[in-house]
Design a protein around this motif. Structure first.
Motif, PDB file in Angstrom:
ATOM      1  N   VAL A   1       0.904  -1.342  -0.087  1.00  0.00           N
ATOM      2  CA  VAL A   1      -0.136   0.020  -0.132  1.00  0.00           C
ATOM      3  C   VAL A   1       0.748   1.266  -0.171  1.00  0.00           C
ATOM      4  O   VAL A   1       1.453   1.592   0.950  1.00  0.00           O
ATOM      5  CB  VAL A   1      -0.761  -0.107   1.384  1.00  0.00           C
ATOM      6  CG1 VAL A   1      -1.704   1.145   1.138  1.00  0.00           C
ATOM      7  CG2 VAL A   1      -1.802  -1.050   1.135  1.00  0.00           C
ATOM      8  N   PHE A   2       0.527   2.250  -0.901  1.00  0.00           N
ATOM      9  CA  PHE A   2       1.253   3.287  -0.894  1.00  0.00           C
ATOM     10  C   PHE A   2       0.404   4.672  -0.597  1.00  0.00           C
ATOM     11  O   PHE A   2      -0.548   4.725  -1.114  1.00  0.00           O
ATOM     12  CB  PHE A   2       2.007   3.567  -2.341  1.00  0.00           C
ATOM     13  CG  PHE A   2       3.171   2.796  -2.766  1.00  0.00           C
ATOM     14  CD1 PHE A   2       4.202   2.945  -2.506  1.00  0.00           C
ATOM     15  CD2 PHE A   2       2.739   1.529  -3.742  1.00  0.00           C
ATOM     16  CE1 PHE A   2       5.230   1.971  -2.894  1.00  0.00           C
ATOM     17  CE2 PHE A   2       3.509   0.572  -3.909  1.00  0.00           C
ATOM     18  CZ  PHE A   2       4.905   0.718  -3.679  1.00  0.00           C
ATOM     19  N   ALA A   3       0.869   5.419   0.538  1.00  0.00           N
ATOM     20  CA  ALA A   3      -0.083   6.448   0.889  1.00  0.00           C
ATOM     21  C   ALA A   3       0.744   7.572   1.171  1.00  0.00           C
ATOM     22  O   ALA A   3       2.333   7.313   1.272  1.00  0.00           O
ATOM     23  CB  ALA A   3      -0.581   6.178   2.236  1.00  0.00           C
ATOM     24  N   PRO A   4       0.537   8.688   1.286  1.00  0.00           N
ATOM     25  CA  PRO A   4       1.371   9.937   1.880  1.00  0.00           C
ATOM     26  C   PRO A   4       2.028   9.446   3.248  1.00  0.00           C
ATOM     27  O   PRO A   4       1.591   8.640   4.109  1.00  0.00           O
ATOM     28  CB  PRO A   4       0.455  11.067   2.324  1.00  0.00           C
ATOM     29  CG  PRO A   4      -0.723  10.922   1.435  1.00  0.00           C
ATOM     30  CD  PRO A   4      -0.858   9.317   1.471  1.00  0.00           C
ATOM     31  N   GLN A   5       3.086  10.035   3.380  1.00  0.00           N
ATOM     32  CA  GLN A   5       3.883   9.976   4.797  1.00  0.00           C
ATOM     33  C   GLN A   5       3.295  10.634   6.008  1.00  0.00           C
ATOM     34  O   GLN A   5       2.911  11.598   5.955  1.00  0.00           O
ATOM     35  CB  GLN A   5       5.438  10.250   4.506  1.00  0.00           C
ATOM     36  CG  GLN A   5       5.550  11.777   4.217  1.00  0.00           C
ATOM     37  CD  GLN A   5       6.062  12.435   5.428  1.00  0.00           C
ATOM     38  OE1 GLN A   5       6.195  12.126   6.447  1.00  0.00           O
ATOM     39  NE2 GLN A   5       6.203  14.063   5.124  1.00  0.00           N
TER      40      GLN A   5
ATOM     41  N   GLY B   1       4.871   5.243   3.034  1.00  0.00           N
ATOM     42  CA  GLY B   1       4.574   6.447   2.815  1.00  0.00           C
ATOM     43  C   GLY B   1       5.343   7.561   2.088  1.00  0.00           C
ATOM     44  O   GLY B   1       6.537   7.668   2.282  1.00  0.00           O
ATOM     45  N   TYR B   2       4.979   7.807   0.834  1.00  0.00           N
ATOM     46  CA  TYR B   2       5.794   8.621  -0.137  1.00  0.00           C
ATOM     47  C   TYR B   2       5.904  10.071   0.301  1.00  0.00           C
ATOM     48  O   TYR B   2       5.060  10.630   0.983  1.00  0.00           O
ATOM     49  CB  TYR B   2       5.151   8.506  -1.536  1.00  0.00           C
ATOM     50  CG  TYR B   2       3.762   9.001  -1.708  1.00  0.00           C
ATOM     51  CD1 TYR B   2       3.270  10.388  -1.681  1.00  0.00           C
ATOM     52  CD2 TYR B   2       2.766   7.889  -1.872  1.00  0.00           C
ATOM     53  CE1 TYR B   2       2.004  10.630  -2.130  1.00  0.00           C
ATOM     54  CE2 TYR B   2       1.295   8.186  -2.094  1.00  0.00           C
ATOM     55  CZ  TYR B   2       0.954   9.425  -1.846  1.00  0.00           C
ATOM     56  OH  TYR B   2      -0.346   9.708  -2.418  1.00  0.00           O
ATOM     57  N   GLU B   3       6.832  10.650  -0.250  1.00  0.00           N
ATOM     58  CA  GLU B   3       7.050  12.228   0.247  1.00  0.00           C
ATOM     59  C   GLU B   3       6.186  13.203  -1.032  1.00  0.00           C
ATOM     60  O   GLU B   3       6.717  12.700  -2.296  1.00  0.00           O
ATOM     61  CB  GLU B   3       8.291  12.478   0.632  1.00  0.00           C
ATOM     62  CG  GLU B   3       9.545  12.051  -0.494  1.00  0.00           C
ATOM     63  CD  GLU B   3      10.705  12.370  -0.114  1.00  0.00           C
ATOM     64  OE1 GLU B   3      11.058  13.245   0.610  1.00  0.00           O
ATOM     65  OE2 GLU B   3      11.757  11.698  -0.463  1.00  0.00           O
ATOM     66  N   ILE B   4       5.658  14.292  -0.670  1.00  0.00           N
ATOM     67  CA  ILE B   4       5.253  15.026  -1.760  1.00  0.00           C
ATOM     68  C   ILE B   4       5.922  16.469  -1.702  1.00  0.00           C
ATOM     69  O   ILE B   4       5.916  17.091  -0.722  1.00  0.00           O
ATOM     70  CB  ILE B   4       3.753  15.300  -1.421  1.00  0.00           C
ATOM     71  CG1 ILE B   4       3.000  13.932  -1.514  1.00  0.00           C
ATOM     72  CG2 ILE B   4       3.159  16.075  -2.480  1.00  0.00           C
ATOM     73  CD1 ILE B   4       1.609  14.035  -0.884  1.00  0.00           C
TER      74      ILE B   4
ATOM     75  N   THR C   1      10.119  17.868   4.475  1.00  0.00           N
ATOM     76  CA  THR C   1      10.771  16.571   3.978  1.00  0.00           C
ATOM     77  C   THR C   1      11.327  15.919   4.822  1.00  0.00           C
ATOM     78  O   THR C   1      11.894  15.958   5.739  1.00  0.00           O
ATOM     79  CB  THR C   1      12.096  17.303   3.051  1.00  0.00           C
ATOM     80  OG1 THR C   1      11.673  18.318   2.297  1.00  0.00           O
ATOM     81  CG2 THR C   1      12.664  16.280   2.196  1.00  0.00           C
ATOM     82  N   PRO C   2      10.794  14.626   4.850  1.00  0.00           N
ATOM     83  CA  PRO C   2      11.032  13.583   5.867  1.00  0.00           C
ATOM     84  C   PRO C   2      12.615  12.887   5.643  1.00  0.00           C
ATOM     85  O   PRO C   2      13.517  13.203   4.911  1.00  0.00           O
ATOM     86  CB  PRO C   2      10.076  12.418   5.571  1.00  0.00           C
ATOM     87  CG  PRO C   2       9.952  12.597   4.050  1.00  0.00           C
ATOM     88  CD  PRO C   2       9.975  13.954   3.879  1.00  0.00           C
TER      89      PRO C   2
ATOM     90  N   TYR D   1      19.482   8.114  -8.727  1.00  0.00           N
ATOM     91  CA  TYR D   1      18.405   8.617  -8.714  1.00  0.00           C
ATOM     92  C   TYR D   1      17.564   7.608  -7.742  1.00  0.00           C
ATOM     93  O   TYR D   1      17.611   6.443  -8.042  1.00  0.00           O
ATOM     94  CB  TYR D   1      17.516   9.033  -9.680  1.00  0.00           C
ATOM     95  CG  TYR D   1      18.225  10.244 -10.671  1.00  0.00           C
ATOM     96  CD1 TYR D   1      18.026  11.483 -10.256  1.00  0.00           C
ATOM     97  CD2 TYR D   1      19.179  10.090 -11.574  1.00  0.00           C
ATOM     98  CE1 TYR D   1      18.405  12.585 -10.982  1.00  0.00           C
ATOM     99  CE2 TYR D   1      19.801  10.740 -12.208  1.00  0.00           C
ATOM    100  CZ  TYR D   1      19.311  12.215 -12.162  1.00  0.00           C
ATOM    101  OH  TYR D   1      19.969  13.164 -12.802  1.00  0.00           O
ATOM    102  N   ALA D   2      16.551   7.983  -6.904  1.00  0.00           N
ATOM    103  CA  ALA D   2      15.729   7.090  -6.010  1.00  0.00           C
ATOM    104  C   ALA D   2      14.797   8.222  -5.632  1.00  0.00           C
ATOM    105  O   ALA D   2      14.518   9.200  -5.609  1.00  0.00           O
ATOM    106  CB  ALA D   2      16.586   6.640  -4.779  1.00  0.00           C
ATOM    107  N   GLU D   3      13.629   7.325  -5.070  1.00  0.00           N
ATOM    108  CA  GLU D   3      12.532   7.759  -4.523  1.00  0.00           C
ATOM    109  C   GLU D   3      12.531   7.170  -2.980  1.00  0.00           C
ATOM    110  O   GLU D   3      12.767   6.150  -2.460  1.00  0.00           O
ATOM    111  CB  GLU D   3      11.064   7.551  -5.118  1.00  0.00           C
ATOM    112  CG  GLU D   3      10.989   8.017  -6.342  1.00  0.00           C
ATOM    113  CD  GLU D   3       9.763   7.959  -7.124  1.00  0.00           C
ATOM    114  OE1 GLU D   3       9.248   8.977  -7.604  1.00  0.00           O
ATOM    115  OE2 GLU D   3       9.210   6.921  -6.908  1.00  0.00           O
ATOM    116  N   GLY D   4      12.021   8.159  -1.745  1.00  0.00           N
ATOM    117  CA  GLY D   4      12.191   7.702  -0.356  1.00  0.00           C
ATOM    118  C   GLY D   4      10.681   7.595   0.226  1.00  0.00           C
ATOM    119  O   GLY D   4       9.834   8.380  -0.354  1.00  0.00           O
TER     120      GLY D   4
END
Length: 216
Positions: free
Chosen positions: A106-110, A136-139, A146-147, A200-203
């Motif tokens: 499941v992907f949701a906001p952090q 939890g993805y960062e927006i 920023t986490p 590059y990456a996503e956190g």
């Protein structure tokens, strides 16, 4: 650094408070997931934007970010910026969404997001998806929220660039925002890449994980 390689995925759930949240937060990961898992089922719920041009943007965008996947998207019309005042409706929508999906991830906001809509959705997600891996993805936005992500997903330079291109093409309504540009998105992706020894990456933030080391 420990590298985790999950087994082949069959279904993922995507949760966003607003149209474009999902693509901003995890667009490169979504491109990678759908291409690496042919036939992947993608179930997505967005709280606000229903019945507006923003919903049309979201539908067209996720069709591109999830090309080749079995995509099912629902966009509700909870007022933007007022989700906490509609707690019951958001909770009920999540419960209904949960009954229609059995995702591997499941992907949701952090949970530390400064925007009240994002934060409420993050807090309620784990009340419905209690036994799932929730990331939890960062927006990226103007708030300094920023986490420090515990989970990093490396992506290729080509995928990072494709995410930035699709964001610009698919969400023209957001182009006036001074942070909505290639430099910002690629800059954050480059920082996350540095943090996991890649380009590059996503956190993502991780609330809880269960280890199976063969003892049970």
């Amino acid at each position: 650094m420990i590298t985790l390689a999950p087994a082949r995925l069959t279904e993922v759930a995507l949760l966003g408070a607003h149209c474009d949240d999902i693509a901003i937060g995890m667009g490169a990961t979504l491109l990678t997931l759908t291409r690496g898992n042919p036939g992947l089922r993608v179930r997505a719920l967005v709280l606000s934007g229903g019945g507006t041009a923003r919903a049309a943007e979201e539908s067209a965008a996720l069709e591109q970010f999830c090309a080749g996947a079995e995509l099912e998207l629902t966009v509700l019309d909870v007022p933007d910026g007022r989700a906490p005042a509609h707690w019951d409706r958001v909770k009920n929508a999540l419960a209904g969404f949960r009954r229609g999906t059995e995702p591997d991830i499941v992907f949701a906001p952090q949970r530390g997001d400064a925007h009240q809509d994002h934060r409420l959705l993050a807090e309620l997600t784990t009340t419905e998806f209690r036994d799932h891996l929730v990331l939890g993805y960062e927006i990226l936005k103007w708030e300094t929220d920023t986490p420090r992500p515990a989970v990093l997903h490396p992506v290729t330079p080509e995928i990072a660039a494709e995410k930035a291109r699709l964001l610009a093409e698919c969400y023209p309504s957001q182009s006036p925002r001074d942070w909505f540009d290639d430099e910002a998105f690629l800059g954050l992706a480059r920082i996350r890449g540095v943090q996991c020894h890649t380009g590059y990456a996503e956190g993502f933030e991780l609330t809880k994980a269960v280890l199976d080391l063969g003892g049970v």
